[in-house]
Design a protein around this motif. Sequence first.
Motif, PDB file in Angstrom:
ATOM      1  N   VAL A   1       0.723  -1.028  -0.139  1.00  0.00           N
ATOM      2  CA  VAL A   1       0.238  -0.249  -0.182  1.00  0.00           C
ATOM      3  C   VAL A   1       0.919   1.381   0.390  1.00  0.00           C
ATOM      4  O   VAL A   1       0.606   1.865  -0.808  1.00  0.00           O
ATOM      5  CB  VAL A   1      -1.340   0.357   1.088  1.00  0.00           C
ATOM      6  CG1 VAL A   1      -1.991   0.922   1.064  1.00  0.00           C
ATOM      7  CG2 VAL A   1      -1.720  -1.289   1.503  1.00  0.00           C
TER       8      VAL A   1
ATOM      9  N   LEU B   1       0.982   4.137  -2.547  1.00  0.00           N
ATOM     10  CA  LEU B   1       0.719   5.507  -2.794  1.00  0.00           C
ATOM     11  C   LEU B   1       1.749   6.219  -3.334  1.00  0.00           C
ATOM     12  O   LEU B   1       1.433   7.725  -4.000  1.00  0.00           O
ATOM     13  CB  LEU B   1       0.676   5.853  -0.625  1.00  0.00           C
ATOM     14  CG  LEU B   1       0.980   7.417  -1.013  1.00  0.00           C
ATOM     15  CD1 LEU B   1      -0.150   8.529  -0.725  1.00  0.00           C
ATOM     16  CD2 LEU B   1       1.995   7.693   1.523  1.00  0.00           C
TER      17      LEU B   1
ATOM     18  N   SER C   1       1.532   6.821  -6.818  1.00  0.00           N
ATOM     19  CA  SER C   1       0.264   7.439  -6.824  1.00  0.00           C
ATOM     20  C   SER C   1       0.429   8.557  -7.289  1.00  0.00           C
ATOM     21  O   SER C   1      -0.156   9.591  -8.072  1.00  0.00           O
ATOM     22  CB  SER C   1      -1.480   6.911  -6.419  1.00  0.00           C
ATOM     23  OG  SER C   1      -1.569   5.754  -6.682  1.00  0.00           O
TER      24      SER C   1
ATOM     25  N   GLU D   1      -6.992  11.682  -5.420  1.00  0.00           N
ATOM     26  CA  GLU D   1      -7.943  10.987  -4.360  1.00  0.00           C
ATOM     27  C   GLU D   1      -7.744   9.650  -4.217  1.00  0.00           C
ATOM     28  O   GLU D   1      -7.275   8.945  -3.196  1.00  0.00           O
ATOM     29  CB  GLU D   1      -9.090  11.270  -5.286  1.00  0.00           C
ATOM     30  CG  GLU D   1      -9.635  12.778  -5.310  1.00  0.00           C
ATOM     31  CD  GLU D   1     -11.047  12.814  -5.972  1.00  0.00           C
ATOM     32  OE1 GLU D   1     -11.613  11.929  -6.988  1.00  0.00           O
ATOM     33  OE2 GLU D   1     -11.690  13.918  -5.877  1.00  0.00           O
ATOM     34  N   LYS D   2      -6.721   9.065  -5.420  1.00  0.00           N
ATOM     35  CA  LYS D   2      -6.182   7.254  -5.171  1.00  0.00           C
ATOM     36  C   LYS D   2      -5.285   7.717  -4.035  1.00  0.00           C
ATOM     37  O   LYS D   2      -5.057   6.682  -2.772  1.00  0.00           O
ATOM     38  CB  LYS D   2      -6.404   6.457  -6.140  1.00  0.00           C
ATOM     39  CG  LYS D   2      -7.113   6.357  -6.713  1.00  0.00           C
ATOM     40  CD  LYS D   2      -6.631   5.748  -8.260  1.00  0.00           C
ATOM     41  CE  LYS D   2      -7.791   5.246  -9.171  1.00  0.00           C
ATOM     42  NZ  LYS D   2      -7.388   4.875 -10.892  1.00  0.00           N
TER      43      LYS D   2
ATOM     44  N   LEU E   1      -5.025   9.457  -1.387  1.00  0.00           N
ATOM     45  CA  LEU E   1      -5.835  10.231  -0.262  1.00  0.00           C
ATOM     46  C   LEU E   1      -6.023   9.157   0.612  1.00  0.00           C
ATOM     47  O   LEU E   1      -6.174   8.503   1.747  1.00  0.00           O
ATOM     48  CB  LEU E   1      -6.658  10.692  -1.019  1.00  0.00           C
ATOM     49  CG  LEU E   1      -7.037  12.026   0.619  1.00  0.00           C
ATOM     50  CD1 LEU E   1      -5.414  12.757   1.910  1.00  0.00           C
ATOM     51  CD2 LEU E   1      -7.927  12.666   0.484  1.00  0.00           C
ATOM     52  N   GLU E   2      -6.465   8.144  -0.176  1.00  0.00           N
ATOM     53  CA  GLU E   2      -7.314   6.572  -0.004  1.00  0.00           C
ATOM     54  C   GLU E   2      -6.482   5.764   0.456  1.00  0.00           C
ATOM     55  O   GLU E   2      -6.664   5.287   2.234  1.00  0.00           O
ATOM     56  CB  GLU E   2      -8.038   6.163  -0.467  1.00  0.00           C
ATOM     57  CG  GLU E   2      -9.412   7.061  -1.540  1.00  0.00           C
ATOM     58  CD  GLU E   2      -9.817   6.093  -2.271  1.00  0.00           C
ATOM     59  OE1 GLU E   2      -9.490   5.213  -2.547  1.00  0.00           O
ATOM     60  OE2 GLU E   2     -11.246   7.122  -2.730  1.00  0.00           O
ATOM     61  N   LYS E   3      -5.296   5.571  -0.035  1.00  0.00           N
ATOM     62  CA  LYS E   3      -3.906   5.035   0.348  1.00  0.00           C
ATOM     63  C   LYS E   3      -3.137   5.333   2.097  1.00  0.00           C
ATOM     64  O   LYS E   3      -2.786   5.017   2.729  1.00  0.00           O
ATOM     65  CB  LYS E   3      -2.819   4.577  -0.437  1.00  0.00           C
ATOM     66  CG  LYS E   3      -3.020   3.757  -2.132  1.00  0.00           C
ATOM     67  CD  LYS E   3      -3.886   2.638  -1.815  1.00  0.00           C
ATOM     68  CE  LYS E   3      -4.529   2.377  -3.559  1.00  0.00           C
ATOM     69  NZ  LYS E   3      -4.821   0.650  -3.121  1.00  0.00           N
TER      70      LYS E   3
ATOM     71  N   LYS F   1      -4.864   7.261   4.119  1.00  0.00           N
ATOM     72  CA  LYS F   1      -5.667   6.890   4.303  1.00  0.00           C
ATOM     73  C   LYS F   1      -5.607   5.600   5.179  1.00  0.00           C
ATOM     74  O   LYS F   1      -5.709   5.132   6.440  1.00  0.00           O
ATOM     75  CB  LYS F   1      -7.036   6.995   5.131  1.00  0.00           C
ATOM     76  CG  LYS F   1      -7.255   8.475   5.060  1.00  0.00           C
ATOM     77  CD  LYS F   1      -8.445   8.752   4.021  1.00  0.00           C
ATOM     78  CE  LYS F   1      -9.251  10.375   4.149  1.00  0.00           C
ATOM     79  NZ  LYS F   1     -10.234  10.933   3.125  1.00  0.00           N
ATOM     80  N   LEU F   2      -5.307   4.513   4.549  1.00  0.00           N
ATOM     81  CA  LEU F   2      -5.255   3.209   4.910  1.00  0.00           C
ATOM     82  C   LEU F   2      -3.956   3.031   5.678  1.00  0.00           C
ATOM     83  O   LEU F   2      -3.844   2.047   6.743  1.00  0.00           O
ATOM     84  CB  LEU F   2      -5.147   2.152   3.616  1.00  0.00           C
ATOM     85  CG  LEU F   2      -6.439   2.143   2.981  1.00  0.00           C
ATOM     86  CD1 LEU F   2      -6.536   1.187   2.092  1.00  0.00           C
ATOM     87  CD2 LEU F   2      -7.326   1.288   3.521  1.00  0.00           C
TER      88      LEU F   2
ATOM     89  N   HIS G   1      -2.270   5.342   7.973  1.00  0.00           N
ATOM     90  CA  HIS G   1      -2.558   6.307   9.134  1.00  0.00           C
ATOM     91  C   HIS G   1      -1.227   7.384   8.581  1.00  0.00           C
ATOM     92  O   HIS G   1      -0.786   6.577  10.380  1.00  0.00           O
ATOM     93  CB  HIS G   1      -2.860   5.545  10.096  1.00  0.00           C
ATOM     94  CG  HIS G   1      -3.482   4.959  10.428  1.00  0.00           C
ATOM     95  ND1 HIS G   1      -5.039   4.945  10.357  1.00  0.00           N
ATOM     96  CD2 HIS G   1      -3.400   2.672  10.197  1.00  0.00           C
ATOM     97  CE1 HIS G   1      -5.757   4.078  10.216  1.00  0.00           C
ATOM     98  NE2 HIS G   1      -5.192   2.940  10.706  1.00  0.00           N
TER      99      HIS G   1
ATOM    100  N   GLN H   1      -1.121  12.638   3.921  1.00  0.00           N
ATOM    101  CA  GLN H   1      -2.794  13.288   4.052  1.00  0.00           C
ATOM    102  C   GLN H   1      -2.644  14.382   3.296  1.00  0.00           C
ATOM    103  O   GLN H   1      -3.669  15.189   2.923  1.00  0.00           O
ATOM    104  CB  GLN H   1      -3.692  12.905   5.055  1.00  0.00           C
ATOM    105  CG  GLN H   1      -3.980  11.211   5.034  1.00  0.00           C
ATOM    106  CD  GLN H   1      -4.410  11.479   6.365  1.00  0.00           C
ATOM    107  OE1 GLN H   1      -5.778  11.693   6.063  1.00  0.00           O
ATOM    108  NE2 GLN H   1      -4.329   9.445   7.118  1.00  0.00           N
TER     109      GLN H   1
END
Length: 589
Positions: free
Chosen positions: A431, A435, A438, A459-460, A462-464, A466-467, A469, A474
Amino acid sequence: MVEAGAEVPAGTFPSFVAEGTLLVRRGEHGKALPCFTNALQLRPGDKHCLVARSKCYLKLGDTENSLKDAEASLQNDKTFSKGLYQKAETLYTMGDFEFALVFYHRGYRLRPELQKFRLGIQKSQEAIVNCIGSPSSVKLENKEDLCFLSRQAESKKAKQKLQIEPTKDQKRTSKQERVRNPQTERQLLGELYADKAYLEKLLKDEDLMKSSTKQGIKVKDLVLGGIAYLDTRTEFWQQQKPIYARVRERKLRQQRWIRDKKRKPPEVARYIAKSMEDIDMLLTGGSPEESCKKAEHVLKTIQGWSDDEVPNKNELIGNLHSCIGNAQIEMGQMDAALQSHKTDLEFARQNNLPDAISRALDNIGRVYAKIGKFQQAIDTWEEKIPMAKSSLEKTWLFHEIGRCYLELNKAEEAQNYGEKSLQSADEEGDVEWQLNASILVAQAQVKLKDYQAAIVNFEKALEKAKLIHNDDAQRAIIIALDDVSKSFIKELKEGERETTADSPKDADCSSEYTEDNSKKTAEREESEEGEQSVENQTNEKQEEDAKKNKKEHGNDKEEGNKHEKEESKSSGGEKEERGLGERDDDDEA
């Protein structure tokens, strides 16, 4: 604390600290000292800055101020490991080996992974043993009654009454007498022995000793101060490593050298494995200088062994050059690091070692990227691509190449390698690298002004983030998304403005279109007329040719007719004559 009347220096705290750190790296501790002092005026009590200034004081020989700063760094945080280490180092330099050992132990309990505390404990213990001897060397035997101890104590008290306590001057002279042997002093002071002899010679010059400097300081006081300092250092070095300890160490070193020459293969393998482990631990523990020294020592040792003792000697030599290069990178010695890794690559290619070649190319590319030679880094890493074994290795490799292309403002290539990195990261399921890849793709798309695709990739990412932390990532991605969104909206508005500006021109365009059509029609008619005139001319020419032919044929025909007429006339005359003759015959009949 800042004094009330002190002027606040012009500058910022980070700039002063950065300047001081740079000067320390250059070895200019005297110039670095005011930088840290200015920084502490702006931010009093900063523990990291206090430790940095303490190091400068220690390098300049001012142990008292060094100890003050080290203790001040621990005032608010007793568990501050850097402060504990600096205090221990200062105490060790001052000759307080026992107290230094205490603080080395405290630091080691808090941060056992740091190698420097373990080394501090070892050297403090060795210094204490050198001063007072090992406890194991003292053996007490109880052979008789212990009542003699009381008798001994009574006699000692009686003697003390008769003895006169020596004065401070006598103590000083007794200390000096212990080290007055010139040969001992020469061994302890080394190069400084000549300086001490020179100062003692100056003391004999009475005229010079009576004179003073421009500042009013007596020359005699300066000379005596220098001699006293050298005497102090002599005592310190004698405590840390006495002459007998040095002689013993020399003998042990000789024995070790003889033993090393007769090493057995298992011992060689064990020595190499342990040495490589120590080198790696020192580097990861934040001691690149010690790691580099250790690697250079091991390299020199292995080069002295035969190929029979070390079957993979060339491979080890290349590996050690790689370790030296990595340590030099950490120390900021990029030119030396590049040379070390190139040597590693040369050994690897000579001995046909694919893994070593891959490692050397990896490190060479890293050095080129760090010094800003991005094209050389790309060329080196692209050579390594076929040697990459795992998807994770490819992910990192593609990402670094893409990052270099981005630095060179080659956004299309950067996007291409970023997508390759993302694909490899997806295959590996990592992951964090998803990140990173991307973000690289999105940054390349921003350079290409493909804002809509960049927003999707951010946006992708950002999701990674968050995964896993990752709060810093972010925040950075949100800021980047905001900038890209603004650019995208601006581009849309400009597109709408251009559309509205183009609409009034439709009528003009239609009129222009009709004019163009009429022009084209006129041109077409003219061309048709031209073609028709050409055809008419051709026809006329053909008619003229036909008339000429006709005339020629007509003339021939006329001549033929004349000839026929003449022939008909002659035949007609003959017929007439024949008819007249016949008519006469009829008349006669």
